[in-house]
Design a protein around this motif. Structure first.
Motif, mmCIF file in Angstrom:
data_model
loop_
_atom_site.group_PDB
_atom_site.id
_atom_site.type_symbol
_atom_site.label_atom_id
_atom_site.label_comp_id
_atom_site.label_asym_id
_atom_site.label_seq_id
_atom_site.Cartn_x
_atom_site.Cartn_y
_atom_site.Cartn_z
ATOM 1 N N SER A 23 -4.464 0.831 1.906
ATOM 2 C CA SER A 23 -5.375 0.432 2.985
ATOM 3 C C SER A 23 -4.648 -0.802 3.872
ATOM 4 O O SER A 23 -4.765 -1.137 4.859
ATOM 5 N N MET A 24 -4.019 -1.671 3.053
ATOM 6 C CA MET A 24 -3.511 -2.879 3.574
ATOM 7 C C MET A 24 -2.401 -2.518 4.344
ATOM 8 O O MET A 24 -2.079 -3.073 5.415
ATOM 9 N N ILE A 25 -1.690 -1.326 4.171
ATOM 10 C CA ILE A 25 -0.629 -1.122 4.856
ATOM 11 C C ILE A 25 -1.079 -0.483 6.102
ATOM 12 O O ILE A 25 -0.343 -0.853 7.328
ATOM 13 N N LEU A 26 -2.022 0.453 6.272
ATOM 14 C CA LEU A 26 -2.333 0.913 7.248
ATOM 15 C C LEU A 26 -3.027 0.274 8.079
ATOM 16 O O LEU A 26 -2.924 0.214 9.442
ATOM 17 N N LEU A 30 -0.191 -5.419 5.315
ATOM 18 C CA LEU A 30 1.230 -5.420 4.794
ATOM 19 C C LEU A 30 2.146 -4.642 5.530
ATOM 20 O O LEU A 30 1.760 -3.666 6.074
ATOM 21 N N ILE A 31 3.248 -5.458 5.783
ATOM 22 C CA ILE A 31 4.137 -5.002 6.992
ATOM 23 C C ILE A 31 5.533 -4.302 6.222
ATOM 24 O O ILE A 31 6.007 -4.798 5.177
ATOM 25 N N GLU A 32 6.228 -3.640 7.042
ATOM 26 C CA GLU A 32 7.508 -2.969 6.570
ATOM 27 C C GLU A 32 8.376 -3.938 5.795
ATOM 28 O O GLU A 32 8.613 -4.823 6.561
ATOM 29 N N GLY A 33 8.961 -3.672 4.741
ATOM 30 C CA GLY A 33 9.734 -4.402 4.252
ATOM 31 C C GLY A 33 9.347 -5.619 3.370
ATOM 32 O O GLY A 33 10.034 -6.337 2.732
ATOM 33 N N GLY A 78 9.026 1.943 5.431
ATOM 34 C CA GLY A 78 9.142 2.021 6.787
ATOM 35 C C GLY A 78 8.226 3.088 6.913
ATOM 36 O O GLY A 78 8.185 4.179 6.170
ATOM 37 N N GLN A 79 7.448 3.111 7.885
ATOM 38 C CA GLN A 79 6.333 4.348 7.998
ATOM 39 C C GLN A 79 6.622 5.022 9.451
ATOM 40 O O GLN A 79 6.870 4.513 10.547
ATOM 41 N N ASN A 80 6.369 6.438 9.230
ATOM 42 C CA ASN A 80 6.463 7.582 10.422
ATOM 43 C C ASN A 80 5.203 6.936 11.473
ATOM 44 O O ASN A 80 4.046 7.240 10.975
ATOM 45 N N ARG A 85 -0.816 7.039 12.186
ATOM 46 C CA ARG A 85 -1.853 7.366 13.042
ATOM 47 C C ARG A 85 -2.805 8.470 12.577
ATOM 48 O O ARG A 85 -3.823 8.144 12.767
ATOM 49 N N GLU A 86 -2.238 9.565 12.025
ATOM 50 C CA GLU A 86 -2.972 10.404 11.387
ATOM 51 C C GLU A 86 -3.867 10.077 10.337
ATOM 52 O O GLU A 86 -4.978 10.436 9.974
ATOM 53 N N MET A 87 -3.137 9.158 9.441
ATOM 54 C CA MET A 87 -3.605 8.801 8.308
ATOM 55 C C MET A 87 -4.791 7.738 8.873
ATOM 56 O O MET A 87 -6.006 7.996 8.092
ATOM 57 N N LYS A 88 -4.883 7.144 9.748
ATOM 58 C CA LYS A 88 -5.817 6.102 10.434
ATOM 59 C C LYS A 88 -6.914 7.092 10.683
ATOM 60 O O LYS A 88 -8.139 6.486 10.354
#
Length: 124
Positions: A23-26, A30-33, A78-80, A85-88
């Motif tokens: 959830s924090m990543i989405l 929490l950001i890439e890296g 790193g996220q696609n 978007r689909e997960m959100k």
């Protein structure tokens, strides 16, 4: 990173941890890296088993949310963008399903719900 564990939840502790980190990543909290707490450190902070924390991190890595580097730690992967978007959208759909259930319990009409949404969109 703030993670809350509920002992009264039916959800296993490792799933509570992994779902909160996802959830924090989405949400972009929490950001890439970004480096995550060590498995031992998080276990100590949450006062749980290292095995439980490792299981949560393993699940997150298997799902592509984090990457672990031997001897260096775990990092937000790193996220696609389209996958994110689909997960959100999936999360929003699940939340809306709960809202619709509550609206039905209260006997709200479709038009009343649409009006509430319109007002909320204008406020944000």
């Amino acid at each position: 990173m703030k993670i809350l564990i509920s002992n009264s939840s039916n959800e296993p502790i490792y799933e509570q941890i992994s779902s909160q980190i996802k959830s924090m990543i989405l949400k972009g909290e929490l950001i890439e890296g970004e480096m995550l707490p060590s498995i031992r450190g998080l276990a100590r902070d949450l006062q749980i088993s290292v095995i439980t924390t490792k299981r949560a991190y393993d699940e997150l890595e298997r799902e592509g949310f984090i990457e672990s580097v031997q001897g260096k730690g775990s990092y937000v992967a790193g996220q696609n963008k389209e996958l994110m978007r689909e997960m959100k959208l999936k999360i929003i759909e699940e939340q809306l399903q709960e809202v619709v259930k509550e609206c039905n319990v209260l006997g709200l009409s479709y038009q009343e719900v649409i009006e509430m949404l319109r007002i909320l969109f204008e406020e944000v």
